[in-house]
Design an enzyme around this catalytic site. Sequence first.
Site, PDB file in Angstrom:
ATOM      1  N   CYS A 133       0.860  -1.178   0.000  1.00  0.00           N
ATOM      2  CA  CYS A 133       0.000   0.000   0.000  1.00  0.00           C
ATOM      3  C   CYS A 133       0.900   1.234   0.000  1.00  0.00           C
ATOM      4  O   CYS A 133       1.744   1.386   0.903  1.00  0.00           O
ATOM      5  CB  CYS A 133      -0.850  -0.046   1.266  1.00  0.00           C
ATOM      6  SG  CYS A 133      -1.851   1.414   1.558  1.00  0.00           S
ATOM      7  N   CYS A 165      -0.938   4.030  -6.469  1.00  0.00           N
ATOM      8  CA  CYS A 165      -1.780   3.396  -5.439  1.00  0.00           C
ATOM      9  C   CYS A 165      -2.012   1.979  -5.929  1.00  0.00           C
ATOM     10  O   CYS A 165      -2.303   1.775  -7.113  1.00  0.00           O
ATOM     11  CB  CYS A 165      -3.111   4.144  -5.308  1.00  0.00           C
ATOM     12  SG  CYS A 165      -4.369   3.256  -4.355  1.00  0.00           S
TER      13      CYS A 165
END
Length: 283
Positions: free
Chosen positions: A86, A197
């Site tokens: 992440c 992302c």
Amino acid sequence: MNDSLDFLGLEAAPAAPYIGVFDSGVGGLSILRALRERLPDASMIYVGDVAHAPYGDRSADEVIRRSSQIVEWLAARGATMIVVACNTATVLAIEALRARWPALVFVGVEPGVKPAAARSRTRRIAVMATVATASSERLRHLIARCAEDVHVHVQPCPGLAEVIERGVLQGPTLLDVLKPHCDAIRAANVDTVVLGCTHYPLVEASIRELLSAEVAVIDTATAIAERSASLWEQSLPAFGAPPVVRVLSTGATDTIRLLLAQCPGVDHIAVEVLTIIPSILPG
Ligand code: DGL
């Protein structure tokens, strides 16, 4: 508010050292897929913190606390390497995690600014990221370090990880969320776009549809898997037992199941609900 961990579920751990992988939700599956391809014999446990996604809208303190809880849970069950799958948790929490668990090997993900700068012919690139990543010092430093002579348009994409978490992976609702972001990128006249992302590669086809056909799209999953593999192979002896791969969700499992079914190499894995990491955050 309960800050202690419940150590039920120890049987969830593979017998051998393994790689713990986590994300705010489903995005890290793009990394898990690449890890499985590169390290088919390694055991892995993936935790999607679906109950607390998106991290991009949370404070640094919340992301640090939640990431720490997950790492504590994984480490207590024998994880020796943690892939923080992440960008947002890497930006906000990885330094705190490294400081708290010096014996664990951490691999973070960061937007592929360096490969994008290297391939851009027009010297104009864009980075799509969550609001937290887009406004972070860490991204600013990365750009200063790796793209000094390149114009970098940073495009925060509020709402995008959220819609992907809801399992909206194509169609008009997704395009409505994506369009303003992609319009701004088109207006910036770049030739290379970085997916900053881990959720975004899951909707790469729609992103490409809204950008000009000549624009290159860069995702770093393979590079992260390569880096993880080299650290994993250095740090551990080969282990003969068949690998154990588990995918856990702290909340709803529908989107994880939907995505797993589309990922060769992990498509046979059943998603288990992990309710044993108590929440210390508002849902
Ligand atoms: N997948 C995440 C990232 O790479 C986080 C998205 C979110 O939870 O906001 O940034």
